[in-house]
Motif scaffolding. Structure first.
Motif, PDB file in Angstrom:
ATOM      1  N   GLU A 225       0.832  -1.214   0.000  1.00  0.00           N
ATOM      2  CA  GLU A 225       0.000   0.000   0.000  1.00  0.00           C
ATOM      3  C   GLU A 225       0.861   1.255   0.000  1.00  0.00           C
ATOM      4  N   LEU A 226       1.957   1.234   0.752  1.00  0.00           N
ATOM      5  CA  LEU A 226       2.842   2.401   0.788  1.00  0.00           C
ATOM      6  C   LEU A 226       3.523   2.616  -0.558  1.00  0.00           C
ATOM      7  N   LYS A 227       3.841   1.538  -1.237  1.00  0.00           N
ATOM      8  CA  LYS A 227       4.478   1.671  -2.550  1.00  0.00           C
ATOM      9  C   LYS A 227       3.558   2.358  -3.555  1.00  0.00           C
ATOM     10  N   GLN A 228       2.255   2.229  -3.360  1.00  0.00           N
ATOM     11  CA  GLN A 228       1.308   2.863  -4.269  1.00  0.00           C
ATOM     12  C   GLN A 228       1.262   4.375  -4.100  1.00  0.00           C
ATOM     13  N   LEU A 229       1.868   4.892  -3.010  1.00  0.00           N
ATOM     14  CA  LEU A 229       1.889   6.338  -2.796  1.00  0.00           C
ATOM     15  C   LEU A 229       2.820   7.047  -3.765  1.00  0.00           C
ATOM     16  N   LEU A 230       3.783   6.303  -4.324  1.00  0.00           N
ATOM     17  CA  LEU A 230       4.701   6.873  -5.297  1.00  0.00           C
ATOM     18  C   LEU A 230       4.548   6.136  -6.615  1.00  0.00           C
ATOM     19  N   PRO A 231       4.600   6.864  -7.718  1.00  0.00           N
ATOM     20  CA  PRO A 231       4.541   6.178  -9.020  1.00  0.00           C
ATOM     21  C   PRO A 231       5.829   5.413  -9.254  1.00  0.00           C
ATOM     22  N   PRO A 232       5.736   4.251  -9.913  1.00  0.00           N
ATOM     23  CA  PRO A 232       6.959   3.497 -10.194  1.00  0.00           C
ATOM     24  C   PRO A 232       7.868   4.264 -11.152  1.00  0.00           C
ATOM     25  N   ALA A 233       9.163   4.230 -10.861  1.00  0.00           N
ATOM     26  CA  ALA A 233      10.124   4.882 -11.747  1.00  0.00           C
ATOM     27  C   ALA A 233      10.420   3.966 -12.929  1.00  0.00           C
ATOM     28  N   LYS A 234      10.675   4.570 -14.081  1.00  0.00           N
ATOM     29  CA  LYS A 234      11.019   3.783 -15.261  1.00  0.00           C
ATOM     30  C   LYS A 234      12.475   4.030 -15.624  1.00  0.00           C
ATOM     31  N   VAL A 235      13.233   2.958 -15.608  1.00  0.00           N
ATOM     32  CA  VAL A 235      14.653   3.046 -15.927  1.00  0.00           C
ATOM     33  C   VAL A 235      14.910   2.156 -17.142  1.00  0.00           C
ATOM     34  N   TYR A 237      13.230   1.699 -19.752  1.00  0.00           N
ATOM     35  CA  TYR A 237      11.995   1.026 -20.144  1.00  0.00           C
ATOM     36  C   TYR A 237      11.618  -0.154 -19.265  1.00  0.00           C
ATOM     37  N   VAL A 238      12.276  -0.289 -18.116  1.00  0.00           N
ATOM     38  CA  VAL A 238      11.933  -1.346 -17.171  1.00  0.00           C
ATOM     39  C   VAL A 238      11.281  -0.693 -15.959  1.00  0.00           C
ATOM     40  N   GLU A 239      10.062  -1.096 -15.650  1.00  0.00           N
ATOM     41  CA  GLU A 239       9.355  -0.494 -14.528  1.00  0.00           C
ATOM     42  C   GLU A 239      10.001  -0.903 -13.214  1.00  0.00           C
ATOM     43  N   LYS A 240      10.272   0.083 -12.387  1.00  0.00           N
ATOM     44  CA  LYS A 240      10.898  -0.168 -11.091  1.00  0.00           C
ATOM     45  C   LYS A 240       9.979   0.310  -9.983  1.00  0.00           C
ATOM     46  N   GLN A 241       9.636  -0.584  -9.063  1.00  0.00           N
ATOM     47  CA  GLN A 241       8.790  -0.218  -7.938  1.00  0.00           C
ATOM     48  C   GLN A 241       9.587   0.623  -6.946  1.00  0.00           C
ATOM     49  N   PRO A 242       8.980   1.645  -6.327  1.00  0.00           N
ATOM     50  CA  PRO A 242       9.711   2.439  -5.335  1.00  0.00           C
ATOM     51  C   PRO A 242      10.055   1.609  -4.113  1.00  0.00           C
ATOM     52  N   SER A 243      11.238   1.844  -3.546  1.00  0.00           N
ATOM     53  CA  SER A 243      11.634   1.174  -2.315  1.00  0.00           C
ATOM     54  C   SER A 243      11.012   1.891  -1.137  1.00  0.00           C
ATOM     55  N   LEU A 244      11.070   1.256   0.050  1.00  0.00           N
ATOM     56  CA  LEU A 244      10.564   1.912   1.246  1.00  0.00           C
ATOM     57  C   LEU A 244      11.362   3.184   1.531  1.00  0.00           C
ATOM     58  N   GLU A 245      12.661   3.188   1.184  1.00  0.00           N
ATOM     59  CA  GLU A 245      13.474   4.398   1.375  1.00  0.00           C
ATOM     60  C   GLU A 245      12.948   5.537   0.510  1.00  0.00           C
ATOM     61  N   ASP A 246      12.593   5.250  -0.745  1.00  0.00           N
ATOM     62  CA  ASP A 246      12.025   6.277  -1.618  1.00  0.00           C
ATOM     63  C   ASP A 246      10.749   6.860  -1.017  1.00  0.00           C
ATOM     64  N   ILE A 247       9.897   5.979  -0.510  1.00  0.00           N
ATOM     65  CA  ILE A 247       8.619   6.412   0.070  1.00  0.00           C
ATOM     66  C   ILE A 247       8.849   7.273   1.294  1.00  0.00           C
TER      67      ILE A 247
END
Length: 265
Positions: A225-235, A237-247
């Motif tokens: 649920e916390l990961k959904q607070l930030l949009p996934p970064a794209k590096v 062309y590979v979708e990267k889920q945000p880490s807890l540190e990013d959040i």
């Protein structure tokens, strides 16, 4: 048989407030902890984590708001709260002159339990300390001391255990040992409220994570649920889920970056 108390939150905090003179430490904190779960209270130094633990363990009175532990009000029914909980602080509260087994036997006797020796031996086995049982605690490693400290806190089978930054100062191997102990506690049905400033610790252990910042809960949910607070970064062309540190850093601001880097160093 399941009782009404078993169905309600093991911990419930509503509008908790606490100030020390002009310093407003808690500014209206709300959260629930489900029975048998691991709940991580994540925040930088000075965020108010230990203050919450001290209030919930009846060591400190709140200025406003309510809190219940195992169905008992921490202000009005402190005795029953204390019988339901155990608290492990940031530093191991063990007697270094005694052996590991002697520490456990002493606590079992203070709790007026029958067969304190059997209680001690069971916990030594459970926490993989049997080989060191007769050694003075002064010879124990940091991880062994912390395991013994947690074992001592479980004497009397508390329903709720508070772990206030339990891996502070431990080396990576000792931290992993403590993490395994915490997972086993929850697996046996114990409710664990864990305070930490280590992002990976919350990520590895918690069923739910609440981020405490400047005296308020600014986010509360599962890691997904916390990961959904930030949009996934794209590096590339590979979708990267945000880490807890990013959040965490996005929610509390850049002021926490230095503290987080310090934790990693």
């Amino acid at each position: 048989m399941t009782t009404e108390r078993d169905r309600e939150p093991a911990i419930r905090v509503q509008n908790l407030q606490k100030s020390f003179k002009e310093l407003h430490v808690l500014r209206g904190v709300d959260f629930d902890v489900a029975p048998g779960s691991i709940f991580a209270l994540l925040g930088s130094n000075g965020a108010g984590k230990t203050t919450i633990v001290r209030i919930l363990s009846t060591l400190l009175r709140a200025d406003a708001g309510t809190a219940t532990v195992n169905g008992f009000d921490v202000a009005a029914d402190a005795l029953n709260v204390r019988e339901s909980i155990s608290l492990t602080g940031q530093f191991a509260a063990v007697d270094e002159i005694l052996s590991g087994r002697e520490n456990l036997v002493l606590v079992a006797k203070l709790r007026h339990l029958k067969n304190p020796g059997e209680v001690a031996d069971e916990l030594l086995t459970r926490f993989t300390l049997t080989d060191a049982a007769s050694r003075k605690v002064s010879t124990y490693s940091g991880g062994m001391r912390r395991r013994l400290d947690i074992a001592m806190s479980l004497i009397g089978q508390p329903k709720v255990i508070f772990l206030d930054e339990p891996t502070t100062g431990l080396d990576p191997e000792a931290r992993l040992e403590v993490w395994q102990v915490v997972k086993e506690l929850a697996g046996r049905g114990t409710t664990v409220l864990l305070t930490t400033q280590y992002l990976d610790e919350a990520e590895q252990l918690a069923d739910r994570i609440a981020i405490l910042h400047e005296g308020r809960i600014i986010a509360n949910g599962t890691l997904a649920e916390l990961k959904q607070l930030l949009p996934p970064a794209k590096v590339e062309y590979v979708e990267k889920q945000p880490s807890l540190e990013d959040i965490f850093l996005a929610l509390v601001g850049t002021g926490a970056k230095a503290e987080t880097r310090k934790d990693k160093s």
